[in-house]
Each structure stands twice: as C-alpha cells, then as structure tokens.
Design a protein around this motif. Structure first.
Motif, PDB file in Angstrom:
ATOM      1  N   HIS A   7       0.828  -1.199   0.000  1.00 14.30           N
ATOM      2  CA  HIS A   7       0.000   0.000   0.000  1.00 14.30           C
ATOM      3  C   HIS A   7       0.867   1.255   0.000  1.00 14.30           C
ATOM      4  O   HIS A   7       1.706   1.450   0.885  1.00 14.30           O
ATOM      5  CB  HIS A   7      -0.915   0.030   1.217  1.00 14.30           C
ATOM      6  CG  HIS A   7      -1.761   1.266   1.291  1.00 14.30           C
ATOM      7  ND1 HIS A   7      -2.791   1.509   0.413  1.00 14.30           N
ATOM      8  CD2 HIS A   7      -1.720   2.341   2.126  1.00 14.30           C
ATOM      9  CE1 HIS A   7      -3.359   2.671   0.697  1.00 14.30           C
ATOM     10  NE2 HIS A   7      -2.724   3.194   1.740  1.00 14.30           N
ATOM     11  N   GLN A 215      -7.747  -5.010   2.677  1.00 15.22           N
ATOM     12  CA  GLN A 215      -6.648  -4.132   3.101  1.00 15.22           C
ATOM     13  C   GLN A 215      -6.418  -4.282   4.594  1.00 15.22           C
ATOM     14  O   GLN A 215      -7.335  -4.114   5.397  1.00 15.22           O
ATOM     15  CB  GLN A 215      -6.941  -2.677   2.761  1.00 15.22           C
ATOM     16  CG  GLN A 215      -5.788  -1.744   3.136  1.00 15.22           C
ATOM     17  CD  GLN A 215      -5.935  -0.361   2.535  1.00 15.22           C
ATOM     18  OE1 GLN A 215      -6.657  -0.169   1.551  1.00 15.22           O
ATOM     19  NE2 GLN A 215      -5.243   0.608   3.097  1.00 15.22           N
ATOM     20  N   HIS A 297      -0.649  -2.522   4.559  1.00 17.40           N
ATOM     21  CA  HIS A 297      -0.344  -1.126   4.861  1.00 17.40           C
ATOM     22  C   HIS A 297       0.361  -1.050   6.201  1.00 17.40           C
ATOM     23  O   HIS A 297      -0.269  -1.175   7.256  1.00 17.40           O
ATOM     24  CB  HIS A 297      -1.622  -0.281   4.890  1.00 17.40           C
ATOM     25  CG  HIS A 297      -1.369   1.164   5.192  1.00 17.40           C
ATOM     26  ND1 HIS A 297      -2.382   2.031   5.547  1.00 17.40           N
ATOM     27  CD2 HIS A 297      -0.224   1.900   5.176  1.00 17.40           C
ATOM     28  CE1 HIS A 297      -1.865   3.232   5.751  1.00 17.40           C
ATOM     29  NE2 HIS A 297      -0.565   3.174   5.544  1.00 17.40           N
TER      30      HIS A 297
END
Length: 314
Positions: A7, A215, A297
């Motif tokens: 990310h 995510q 991320h």
C-alpha cells in the motif's frame, strides 16, 4: 493464489518517495501496488497529499506490477473525469489498473465548497457515478440529470481491457449493498469473523464470483517500542469513530481529537508486529477467506525496513 500488494499511502509520503518505495516493493517480491487518494492528510504529522492520478502513471511506468487505487467520484472528482483517467491508464498499461470507488470523506471532498451530503445521498451519488464511469468506458454517450450532472459526454480513447470497478466498503451493510452493482469489493481487515461476514454479505447479494480485495493496516518494526511509537505518531488520528472520520472537514479536527489518545489506545486498535513470522501467520489466516488481493499497509514511517524484511522472509 491471492496477490500480496504493497500500500502506497499518499497521506504519509511525498510522491517522489512513494515512487522509490513501490520500486523497492517490486524488487522485494510484492505482487501488486495499491494507492490511497487524498486531498488532505488525516493529521499534520502525516503531512502529505499528492494527487494519485498524476503519480500512478509514473509509478506504473517505473514498475511492471498491477495497480489499484481508491477513488471517491462525485464531488471533488467528476465521474466523467475519473472515467477518462481510468481509460487512459488502462490504454497505456493494459490489464494492470483497477479502481475501488467509495463514497468519500469530508476532509477531501468539501474543498469544492459544496455541502457534505448524508450517507444515503453519498451512496446514491456513488451508484450514479459508477453508472457514468461504466457507460463511458463502454464507449457510450452519457447524459444524466440527477445527483450527478452529465451532458453529452463520450470517451474517444478507450482501453482494450477495461479496469475492474470495485466498491470500497468498511461495513457489512455497505458490502451487502455493493454486491448488487459493483464489479468487486475492497474492504478492511479486522477480526476474521468480521471480515468473513462482510465478504459473505457481498457474495450472497450479487457479488458471487467477483474479486475481493482486503486491506490490512498494522505497524511493523524490528522492536516493539519503535513499532508502537510509530503507530501512535502516524495513526492516532485515524482511530476516531467512523462517523467522525467521514464527516470532519479539517485536519485540525483530527489532531485536536487525538491529543489525549494514548499509545496504549492506539496499539489496542492497531496490530503491532516485530517480526515477519508473526505477520505472516496473520496473513495466512486472511488468505483462507478466498480473496484475490491482500493489501498490506504498514502505517508507520519505517517503510524501507518493512519492505526489506518482507523480501528477506520470502
């Protein structure tokens, strides 16, 4: 096999730095890249807000990986312009660009001077934007006189392979609604049961067979102190209630709300990892959910360390 994607956080890093990071991520063995799209960061400490559509073409030219990005069409970005940008990127880089459409947050969208609609109106605007983008990518002339206004729009540069237009959904309710129209789903990681419920809601309401991206936000460091402090520094503004994250219009509102947020409160909400084995164990649990992409991320500033350790552990 799901793609493991890096990310690129435009709220946290300058575009030139992100360009270097995605090149490093490709060399380390990541399978794809995902990018955020912000006009403002969530806090002064994050401190960046590059324009993703400007950056992503350069990043795709500098790598060979597939890319996806979040986008909130309808206020800051007119859906016809979003369609044109997506068509151009897809024509230049066939099969490498997808996009996740969301209803947005006030901190980015109210720069237009328009009021911030309620959730029902934002969802209506999102659905109409999807229709406009999809029709334009199909080569149709589009006219619309509703929440979205379009007059005699037609794209003359069209890709041979259209981008997938996923919906970005945080809640189970939104994931269920997205199943009825979107080409796929992007949602956020949490407990395994919560993620399962969101994915099932999407798949059981029209999303069966469509791609699902997940995510996962966490803080990675080689020692717990650095990882915890990094999470507190960069992400304490982001653990506010969901309605506040959507409705606050100014960076200072997030910083003021986070003034008394402790490091312990942050690490109770954000997973902290100090080694790849523990992180990989968590990733394996998410990969049991039959997803297409798992987006990683690392929310602190130690990106080079994270990418290096990921590559070494492969």
């Amino acid at each position: 096999m799901a793609l493991i994607c890096y990310h690129a956080s435009h709220e946290q890093f300058a575009p030139s730095h992100l360009l270097q990071l995605v090149q490093q991520a490709e060399k380390a063995g990541f399978d794809g890249i995902h990018a955020s799209d912000h006009f403002h960061p969530w806090s002064e400490r994050q401190g960046e807000s590059g324009f993703t559509f400007s950056w992503i073409g350069a990043a795709m030219q500098a790598t060979t990986l597939p890319f996806s990005m979040v986008c909130a069409p309808g206020q800051r970005l007119h859906p016809a312009i979003v369609a044109q940008a997506a068509a151009t990127l897809s024509e230049m880089f066939p099969g490498r660009f997808n996009m996740e459409l969301g209803s947005g947050e006030a901190i980015n969208e109210t720069i237009t001077g328009e009021g911030w609609p309620d959730k029902e109106q934002r969802n209506k605007r999102l659905w109409e934007s999807y229709q406009v983008i999809k029709q334009l990518l199909n080569g149709e002339e589009v006219n619309m006189d509703s929440t979205i206004q379009v007059s005699h729009a037609r794209l003359y540069t069209l890709p041979e392979q259209q981008p997938v237009l996923l919906a970005a959904a945080v809640s189970e309710e939104t994931a269920k609604w997205a199943g009825s129209w979107a080409d796929g789903l992007l949602t956020t990681a949490g407990s395994l049961d919560d993620v399962k419920h969101k994915i099932e809601a999407f798949r059981n309401n029209g999303g069966k067979g469509k791609p699902v991206y997940l995510q996962f936000g966490f803080s990675y460091g080689r020692d717990e102190t650095a990882a915890a402090k990094g999470a507190h520094d960069q992400w304490r503004s982001n653990i506010q209630p969901a309605d506040k994250l959507e409705d606050w219009e100014e960076v200072k509102q997030f910083d003021e709300a986070a003034q008394t947020t402790s490091e312990k409160e942050v690490t109770e909400n954000i997973p902290v990892f100090t080694g790849m084995p523990a992180l990989q164990q968590q990733l394996q649990e998410y990969l049991t959910l039959d997803i297409d992409r798992l987006i990683l991320h690392n929310i602190n500033r130690q990106q080079e360390i994270f990418i290096q350790d990921y590559g070494a552990a492969r």
